[in-house]
Design an enzyme around this catalytic site. Structure first.
Site, mmCIF file in Angstrom:
data_model
loop_
_atom_site.group_PDB
_atom_site.id
_atom_site.type_symbol
_atom_site.label_atom_id
_atom_site.label_comp_id
_atom_site.label_asym_id
_atom_site.label_seq_id
_atom_site.Cartn_x
_atom_site.Cartn_y
_atom_site.Cartn_z
ATOM 1 N N GLY A 12 0.824 -1.212 0.000
ATOM 2 C CA GLY A 12 0.000 0.000 0.000
ATOM 3 C C GLY A 12 0.851 1.252 0.000
ATOM 4 N N ASP A 13 0.190 2.377 -0.179
ATOM 5 C CA ASP A 13 0.855 3.694 -0.158
ATOM 6 C C ASP A 13 1.885 3.828 -1.266
ATOM 7 O OD1 ASP A 13 -0.578 4.188 2.264
ATOM 8 O OD2 ASP A 13 0.929 2.982 3.300
ATOM 9 N N GLU A 14 1.654 3.198 -2.399
ATOM 10 C CA GLU A 14 2.622 3.238 -3.501
ATOM 11 C C GLU A 14 2.480 4.494 -4.347
ATOM 12 O OE1 GLU A 14 0.412 0.728 -3.200
ATOM 13 O OE2 GLU A 14 1.509 -1.134 -2.814
ATOM 14 N N LYS A 16 -0.785 5.290 -5.567
ATOM 15 C CA LYS A 16 -1.850 4.924 -6.509
ATOM 16 C C LYS A 16 -2.715 6.130 -6.856
ATOM 17 C CE LYS A 16 -3.419 1.449 -3.919
ATOM 18 N NZ LYS A 16 -2.331 1.209 -2.961
ATOM 19 N N GLY A 40 -6.278 5.570 1.672
ATOM 20 C CA GLY A 40 -6.079 7.017 1.622
ATOM 21 C C GLY A 40 -5.352 7.356 0.340
ATOM 22 N N HIS A 41 -6.014 8.066 -0.551
ATOM 23 C CA HIS A 41 -5.389 8.429 -1.816
ATOM 24 C C HIS A 41 -5.223 9.942 -1.863
ATOM 25 C CE1 HIS A 41 -6.787 4.507 -3.984
ATOM 26 N NE2 HIS A 41 -5.878 4.308 -3.059
ATOM 27 N N THR A 129 -6.171 -0.068 10.737
ATOM 28 C CA THR A 129 -6.459 1.368 10.727
ATOM 29 C C THR A 129 -7.562 1.706 11.736
ATOM 30 O OG1 THR A 129 -8.059 1.068 8.963
ATOM 31 C CG2 THR A 129 -5.803 1.582 8.285
ATOM 32 N N GLN A 223 -5.236 -0.542 -0.957
ATOM 33 C CA GLN A 223 -4.232 -1.404 -0.308
ATOM 34 C C GLN A 223 -3.352 -2.069 -1.377
ATOM 35 O OE1 GLN A 223 -7.743 -2.144 1.048
ATOM 36 N NE2 GLN A 223 -7.365 -0.216 2.062
ATOM 37 N N THR A 298 -1.649 8.399 5.257
ATOM 38 C CA THR A 298 -2.661 9.402 4.904
ATOM 39 C C THR A 298 -3.849 9.319 5.856
ATOM 40 O OG1 THR A 298 -2.094 8.747 2.655
ATOM 41 C CG2 THR A 298 -3.885 10.313 2.878
ATOM 42 N N ARG A 302 0.386 7.579 10.917
ATOM 43 C CA ARG A 302 1.485 6.780 11.485
ATOM 44 C C ARG A 302 2.715 6.836 10.583
ATOM 45 N NH1 ARG A 302 -1.334 0.978 12.201
ATOM 46 N NH2 ARG A 302 -2.195 1.569 10.186
ATOM 47 N N SER A 412 6.595 7.679 -12.317
ATOM 48 C CA SER A 412 6.091 8.921 -11.738
ATOM 49 C C SER A 412 7.260 9.589 -11.024
ATOM 50 C CB SER A 412 4.956 8.579 -10.768
ATOM 51 O OG SER A 412 4.844 9.569 -9.792
HETATM 52 P P1 IMP Z 1 -7.303 -2.770 8.160
HETATM 53 O O1 IMP Z 1 -7.458 -2.741 6.667
HETATM 54 O O2 IMP Z 1 -7.691 -1.466 8.813
HETATM 55 O O3 IMP Z 1 -7.968 -3.947 8.790
HETATM 56 O O4 IMP Z 1 -5.736 -2.942 8.492
HETATM 57 C C1 IMP Z 1 -5.045 -4.141 8.215
HETATM 58 C C2 IMP Z 1 -3.641 -3.859 7.719
HETATM 59 O O5 IMP Z 1 -3.697 -3.232 6.447
HETATM 60 C C3 IMP Z 1 -2.819 -2.913 8.604
HETATM 61 O O6 IMP Z 1 -1.471 -3.309 8.546
HETATM 62 C C4 IMP Z 1 -2.991 -1.565 7.925
HETATM 63 O O7 IMP Z 1 -1.916 -0.690 8.213
HETATM 64 C C5 IMP Z 1 -2.982 -2.003 6.475
HETATM 65 N N1 IMP Z 1 -3.694 -1.054 5.607
HETATM 66 C C6 IMP Z 1 -5.018 -0.903 5.446
HETATM 67 N N2 IMP Z 1 -5.301 0.027 4.540
HETATM 68 C C7 IMP Z 1 -4.122 0.488 4.092
HETATM 69 C C8 IMP Z 1 -3.756 1.458 3.096
HETATM 70 O O8 IMP Z 1 -4.583 2.069 2.425
HETATM 71 N N3 IMP Z 1 -2.419 1.648 2.924
HETATM 72 C C9 IMP Z 1 -1.490 0.946 3.612
HETATM 73 N N4 IMP Z 1 -1.774 0.022 4.531
HETATM 74 C C10 IMP Z 1 -3.087 -0.210 4.776
#
Ligand code: IMP
Length: 429
Positions: A12-14, A16, A40-41, A129, A223, A298, A302, A412
Site C-alpha cells: 500500500g501507499d505506492e 496509486k 487514503g489516496h 487502521t 491497499q 494518509t 502513522r 512517476s
Molecule cells: P485494516 O485494513 O484497517 O484492517 O488494516 C489491516 C492492515 O492493512 C494494517 O497493517 C494496515 O496498516 C494495512 N492497511 C489498510 N489500509 C491500508 C492502506 O490504504 N495503505 C497501507 N496500509 C493499509
C-alpha cells in the site's frame, strides 16, 4: 473496449492516487471494488490537494464514480468526505456517484470491535487502521451485514439489527467493551436512508451499459497485493482480496472486463502496521527514505516503516495480482544515494527462496538476499522523459523489470500529475 485496473504491488501507499488520477482523466468511469475508508489516496491537482478515502478518484476529474459491492461502506465517513470535497469546490452527488445497492455497511459497532480486538492482542496487534474494516467483512461472509438496499426496508433493517447485535454484543461483552443498544442504531439508519438511497444503484447494469457503449472503465484498487487476505502476509493483512481478480466480483462484472492491470510500486518499499518486512531498514538510509519520501500514513498519520525495493515480493505480486505492467513511483527519493540495494530472494532456515513463504514463522524468519547497484548523481525529480534520467537510474529501472518479470509502463517522478513518463497508454490495451 480497453479497461484498466490499478492495484498496489507492495504493502500500500505506492502512490496509486496520482496514477489513478492520471488515468481517470482518460477514463469515463472510475470504480472502487474493495476496501473502505482504510484507504487514503492523495491527489495533487494544481495547488489543491485532495485526500480521498472512499470516493473513487474520478470525482476529481468530473467522471462517474462507482462504489462497488466489494467495498465496505461507512456512511458517516462517506458523507464527511463528500462535504470535505464539496468545500474544495467539487461537485459530488447522486448524478455522478453510484453506490452498489448490495454494498455492506460499516456501523459504529465495527470500529468498536476492531479497536477492542486490537487492544486485546496487545503486542501481537495487526496494526489495523481501526476503521472497522475486518469486522465489517466478517459480517459480510457471516451473512449478517446490513447492506445499502436494506435501508429501503425498515422491517428487514430491524430484524437484521437484532441478529447483528446478538453477535456483536456477545463479542464486545467477552472483550470487556461497552455494548450497543438497538434503538439509537435503528434511528440513525432510518435517518440515513433518505440521504444514502438516492446513490444506490444496480451498478452491474450501469457497467454493462457502459461496456455496450464502448466506455472506458478504470478499476481503482486500494491497499495492495501483500495485504491481500489470501495472498498477503497473513494475518498481517487487510480483510479483502486486493488482487485484480477481485475487480470483477467487487464491481459485478465479468473477468474479461478487467482489461490491462497496472501494478503500482514505489522505487523502495514501505509498510504501515505490523507484520513481516524482510528488506526493512533500521538505519540512517531508512530514516532518510521516511523523511524525504514523507512516509506518514494518509489515514492514520502513522510513520511508515521503510526499506529497499523487494523485487522478489513485487515479482510475486505481479504473478498473483495479474499485473501486465508496473508503474514505478518516487524514484526521486533515491536521488543522491551512493548505492542502492534490491532484495532478490530470501534465506529461510538456510534455504534460498525466490518467493516469500506462506507460514507465519517462516515469513518472520526470512532474511533478505540483496543485490547492490550504484546510485546516481543529480536529480530525477520532475523528469518527463527517459532522456532526462541519469544512466544509473535507467539501469535501476531496467534491473527491476528483469527481476519482477514485468515491464515498467509508467514512471512517476513527482506528486504532480504531469511529472509522469508514460511509455504506453494502458487504455490502448
Ligand atoms: P485494516 O485494513 O484497517 O484492517 O488494516 C489491516 C492492515 O492493512 C494494517 O497493517 C494496515 O496498516 C494495512 N492497511 C489498510 N489500509 C491500508 C492502506 O490504504 N495503505 C497501507 N496500509 C493499509
Amino acid at each position: 473496449m480497453a479497461n484498466v485496473a490499478v492495484i498496489g504491488a507492495q504493502w500500500g501507499d505506492e502512490g496509486k492516487g496520482k496514477v489513478v488520477d492520471w488515468l481517470a482523466s482518460r477514463a469515463d468511469i472510475v470504480v472502487r471494488f474493495q476496501g473502505g475508508h482504510n484507504a487514503g489516496h492523495t491527489l495533487v491537482v494544481g495547488n489543491t490537494t485532495y485526500k480521498l478515502s472512499l470516493l473513487p478518484s474520478g470525482v476529481v476529474r468530473g467522471k462517474l464514480g462507482i462504489i462497488g459491492n466489494g467495498v465496505v461502506l461507512d456512511p458517516d465517513a462517506l458523507f464527511a468526505e463528500i462535504e470535505r470535497v464539496r468545500a474544495q469546490g467539487l461537485d459530488v452527488g447522486p448524478h455522478n456517484l453510484r453506490i452498489a445497492e448490495n454494498t455492506p455497511l460499516i456501523l459504529p459497532l465495527h470500529p468498536a470491535l476492531d479497536r477492542a480486538r486490537e487492544a486485546a492482542r496487545g503486542e501481537d496487534k495487526i496494526g489495523t487502521t481501526g476503521r472497522g474494516i475486518g469486522p465489517a467483512y466478517e459480517d459480510k461472509v457471516g451473512r449478517r451485514s446490513i447492506r445499502v438496499c436494506d435501508l429501503a426496508e425498515p422491517a428487514t433493517l430491524s430484524a437484521k439489527l437484532d441478529e447483528l447485535l446478538l453477535h456483536h454484543n456477545s463479542l464486545l461483552r467477552g472483550l470487556g467493551a461497552p455494548e450497543f443498544g438497538k434503538q439509537p442504531l435503528l434511528d440513525a439508519l432510518l435517518a440515513l436512508a433518505p440521504r444514502l438511497l438516492p446513490y444506490a444503484s444496480a451498478v452491474g447494469e450501469v457497467l454493462d451499459a457502459a461496456r455496450a457503449e464502448g466506455k472506458r472503465v478504470l478499476f481503482e484498487g486500494a491497499q495492495a497485493v501483500m495485504l491481500d487476505v489470501d495472498h498477503g502476509t497473513y494475518p498481517y493483512v487487510t480483510s479483502s482480496n486486493t488482487v485484480a481478480g477481485n475487480a470483477a466480483a467487487g464491481a459485478g462484472v465479468g473477468p474479461a472486463q478487467i482489461g490491462t492491470v497496472l501494478g503500482i510500486a514505489k522505487a523502495y518499499a514501505t509498510r504501515v502496521g505490523s507484520g513481516p518486512f524482510p528488506s526493512e531498514l533500521f538505519d540512517d538510509v531508512g530514516r532518510m527514505l521516511g523523511e524525504k519520501g514523507r512516509e506518514f500514513g494518509t489515514v492514520t498519520g502513522r510513520p511508515r516503516r521503510c526499506g529497499w525495493f523487494d523485487a522478489a515480493m513485487v515479482r510475486q505480486a505481479v504473478k498473483i495480482g495479474g499485473v501486465d505492467g508496473l508503474v514505478l513511483t518516487k524514484l526521486d527519493v533515491l536521488d543522491g544515494l551512493p548505492e542502492l540495494k534490491i532484495c532478490v530472494g530470501y534465506k529461510v532456515d538456510g534455504e534460498t527462496m525466490r518467493r516469500l513463504p506462506a507460514g507465519m514463522r517462516a515469513q518472520a524468519a526470512a532474511e533478505p538476499i540483496f543485490e547492490t547497484m550504484p546510485g546516481w548523481p543529480g536529480s530525477t525529480f520532475g523528469a518527463r522523459s527517459y532522456g532526462e534520467l541519469p544512466a544509473e537510474a535507467v539501469k535501476y529501472v531496467r534491473r527491476i523489470e528483469e527481476l519482477v518479470e514485468a515491464p515498467v509502463m509508467m514512471l512517476s517522478t513527482s506528486p504532480d500529475r504531469d511529472d509522469t513518463i508514460a511509455l504506453r497508454d494502458p487504455f490502448a490495451g
